[in-house]
Write an enzyme that holds these catalytic residues in place. Sequence first.
Site, PDB file in Angstrom:
ATOM      1  N   LYS A   1      -4.841  27.734 105.172  1.00 14.39           N
ATOM      2  CA  LYS A   1      -3.391  27.552 105.240  1.00 14.39           C
ATOM      3  C   LYS A   1      -2.835  28.065 106.567  1.00 14.39           C
ATOM      4  O   LYS A   1      -1.906  27.470 107.128  1.00 14.39           O
ATOM      5  CB  LYS A   1      -2.735  28.263 104.061  1.00 14.39           C
ATOM      6  CG  LYS A   1      -3.111  27.650 102.716  1.00 14.39           C
ATOM      7  CD  LYS A   1      -2.656  28.519 101.553  1.00 14.39           C
ATOM      8  CE  LYS A   1      -3.040  27.900 100.225  1.00 14.39           C
ATOM      9  NZ  LYS A   1      -2.709  28.777  99.076  1.00 14.39           N
TER      10      LYS A   1
ATOM     11  N   ILE B   1       7.050  25.275  97.664  1.00  7.19           N
ATOM     12  CA  ILE B   1       7.981  25.817  98.656  1.00  7.19           C
ATOM     13  C   ILE B   1       8.148  24.810  99.798  1.00  7.19           C
ATOM     14  O   ILE B   1       7.158  24.420 100.428  1.00  7.19           O
ATOM     15  CB  ILE B   1       7.473  27.151  99.228  1.00  7.19           C
ATOM     16  CG1 ILE B   1       7.234  28.158  98.110  1.00  7.19           C
ATOM     17  CG2 ILE B   1       8.449  27.704 100.253  1.00  7.19           C
ATOM     18  CD1 ILE B   1       6.569  29.433  98.569  1.00  7.19           C
TER      19      ILE B   1
ATOM     20  N   ASP C   1      -9.119  30.750 101.529  1.00  4.23           N
ATOM     21  CA  ASP C   1      -7.966  29.920 101.183  1.00  4.23           C
ATOM     22  C   ASP C   1      -6.798  30.191 102.132  1.00  4.23           C
ATOM     23  O   ASP C   1      -6.191  29.259 102.670  1.00  4.23           O
ATOM     24  CB  ASP C   1      -7.555  30.208  99.734  1.00  4.23           C
ATOM     25  CG  ASP C   1      -6.295  29.478  99.325  1.00  4.23           C
ATOM     26  OD1 ASP C   1      -6.384  28.301  98.934  1.00  4.23           O
ATOM     27  OD2 ASP C   1      -5.198  30.079  99.384  1.00  4.23           O
TER      28      ASP C   1
ATOM     29  N   VAL D   1       0.077  23.845 101.455  1.00  8.45           N
ATOM     30  CA  VAL D   1       0.408  25.243 101.734  1.00  8.45           C
ATOM     31  C   VAL D   1       1.620  25.652 100.906  1.00  8.45           C
ATOM     32  O   VAL D   1       2.659  24.991 100.958  1.00  8.45           O
ATOM     33  CB  VAL D   1       0.722  25.475 103.232  1.00  8.45           C
ATOM     34  CG1 VAL D   1       1.066  26.953 103.474  1.00  8.45           C
ATOM     35  CG2 VAL D   1      -0.435  25.053 104.107  1.00  8.45           C
TER      36      VAL D   1
ATOM     37  N   GLY E   1      -5.400  34.168  84.259  1.00  5.62           N
ATOM     38  CA  GLY E   1      -5.527  32.831  84.824  1.00  5.62           C
ATOM     39  C   GLY E   1      -5.105  32.714  86.272  1.00  5.62           C
ATOM     40  O   GLY E   1      -5.043  31.608  86.825  1.00  5.62           O
TER      41      GLY E   1
ATOM     42  N   GLY F   1       2.433  25.581  97.719  1.00  5.45           N
ATOM     43  CA  GLY F   1       2.883  24.844  96.548  1.00  5.45           C
ATOM     44  C   GLY F   1       4.193  24.125  96.728  1.00  5.45           C
ATOM     45  O   GLY F   1       4.351  23.296  97.631  1.00  5.45           O
TER      46      GLY F   1
ATOM     47  N   GLU G   1      -9.791  32.416  89.795  1.00  8.89           N
ATOM     48  CA  GLU G   1     -10.838  31.519  89.319  1.00  8.89           C
ATOM     49  C   GLU G   1     -12.044  32.329  88.843  1.00  8.89           C
ATOM     50  O   GLU G   1     -12.180  33.517  89.140  1.00  8.89           O
ATOM     51  CB  GLU G   1     -11.274  30.582  90.461  1.00  8.89           C
ATOM     52  CG  GLU G   1     -10.163  29.733  91.049  1.00  8.89           C
ATOM     53  CD  GLU G   1      -9.744  28.611  90.122  1.00  8.89           C
ATOM     54  OE1 GLU G   1     -10.492  28.299  89.176  1.00  8.89           O
ATOM     55  OE2 GLU G   1      -8.653  28.040  90.345  1.00  8.89           O
TER      56      GLU G   1
ATOM     57  N   ARG H   1     -14.033  11.473  87.732  1.00 12.86           N
ATOM     58  CA  ARG H   1     -15.483  11.552  87.595  1.00 12.86           C
ATOM     59  C   ARG H   1     -15.946  10.957  86.278  1.00 12.86           C
ATOM     60  O   ARG H   1     -16.966  10.281  86.224  1.00 12.86           O
ATOM     61  CB  ARG H   1     -15.937  13.013  87.681  1.00 12.86           C
ATOM     62  CG  ARG H   1     -15.823  13.619  89.063  1.00 12.86           C
ATOM     63  CD  ARG H   1     -16.334  15.050  89.051  1.00 12.86           C
ATOM     64  NE  ARG H   1     -16.216  15.673  90.358  1.00 12.86           N
ATOM     65  CZ  ARG H   1     -16.517  16.954  90.596  1.00 12.86           C
ATOM     66  NH1 ARG H   1     -16.950  17.721  89.607  1.00 12.86           N
ATOM     67  NH2 ARG H   1     -16.379  17.459  91.814  1.00 12.86           N
ATOM     68  N   ARG H   2     -15.185  11.239  85.200  1.00 15.02           N
ATOM     69  CA  ARG H   2     -15.571  10.758  83.868  1.00 15.02           C
ATOM     70  C   ARG H   2     -14.388  10.035  83.235  1.00 15.02           C
ATOM     71  O   ARG H   2     -13.361  10.656  82.923  1.00 15.02           O
ATOM     72  CB  ARG H   2     -16.012  11.930  82.983  1.00 15.02           C
ATOM     73  CG  ARG H   2     -17.228  12.667  83.517  1.00 15.02           C
ATOM     74  CD  ARG H   2     -17.777  13.651  82.484  1.00 15.02           C
ATOM     75  NE  ARG H   2     -16.777  14.621  82.052  1.00 15.02           N
ATOM     76  CZ  ARG H   2     -16.468  15.725  82.724  1.00 15.02           C
ATOM     77  NH1 ARG H   2     -17.071  15.989  83.878  1.00 15.02           N
ATOM     78  NH2 ARG H   2     -15.567  16.557  82.252  1.00 15.02           N
TER      79      ARG H   2
END
Length: 437
Positions: free
Chosen positions: A203, A134, A199, A130, A185, A132, A188, A42-43
């Site tokens: 999946k 794995i 989410d 789905v 963390g 990560g 979100e 985007r930037r």
Amino acid sequence: MRLALLGCGTVGSEVVRLLHEQSADLAARIGAPLEIAGIAVRRVGRDRGDLPVDPALFTTDPLGLIKRDDVDVVVEVVGGIEPARGWLVEALRAGKSVVTANKALLAEDGAALHDAAAEGGADLYYEASVAGAIPLLRPLRESLHGDRINRVTGIVNGTTNFILSAMDATGAGFAEALEEATELGYAEADPTADVEGFDAAAKAAILASLAFHTRVGAADVYREGITEVTAADVASAKAMGCTIKLLCIAARGTDGAGRETVSVRVHPAMIPLTHPLASVGDAFNAVFVEAEAAGQLMFYGRGAGGAPTASAVLGDVVAVARNRLAGARAASESAYADLSVRPMGEALTRYHISLDVADRPGVLEAVAGVFARHDVSIATVRQGPAGGGPAGRGEDADLVIVTHVAPDAALAATVRELRGLDIVRSVASVLRVEGGA
């Protein structure tokens, strides 16, 4: 092999880093070096620290980058439905292989991507969408292609698994556990997609499509989040020798006419501590697959994060790059079964119901009569004074009932009638129970 990278956030930056650090090994595995042709962002002028990439490669024109003749593979880690869908359809129709981590797009309109891939004779890989790092999707669509998968049960959202694990370990309520997940963390700033199950539902749609050779979209998935799970629910689960997890469940079955169908759902559920998924804690993911010949298989690991997701992305990049060098193409989408998706009301499950009831003779008989009228069999009943046990949250007395397996519609109708009884002060909690007899 020249790559167009769409997006350079958490995952995109890790892809760039791994491409740089492992360039020699990747070239040896593929048979040709991998080079970045351009990175769409985007930037352009944003500070990206010490990212090992030539600043001249950044562009704000993703479509122009995709259309370049020197681009062989398009890697998309932007997310969202549009404009990502248009970019990837353009690339696939032009015969350029695509690697994406975009679970939302695949669940919303995977059909458009697969159709474009078939039209352009290109590969479409999405292992990172789905769980990560794995290795899960490729085993489903390749390793187990000679088998018949009957059921897939998974913990596929690390944020909700962390929250529920924290509630189980400390006795905290949902709000407190969510606050801790945010501070660390894992959640979100806006956790809606995670805690409301969106989410995991995306999946689940991808997993069901691969497992059952049927196009399943996000709209086909029944979804409930974890925001209504309380500390009392967690304590009640412990009293039963269970724990609570947000599960995605995809299963074969038959309808009333004997036709084969599939059921796909996401919701919190109690599972016994003996179940393989019960010990999956923290922000880890795990998927439990039940196949006719292979039996029970378990896939476990970190399901999110920049480095794990980038690992899965690069695994796909190696696969599609090798295919292009060999002039070959991976197996196309397998949706030949075209099974219908059963409504949630026909899914077979069990209920754990906590009631606040009047403490007087005949109450248990009246409550049992409601279950009998809906042809729902009661497995266990636990009764005690109000506030006297894990489920004690109301006036007079607590009644905790666990049912045998029944259609979800019958169980839901039972709960609705219970709410209307004058002897029932409130239906304090309703949770499904999975993985037991």
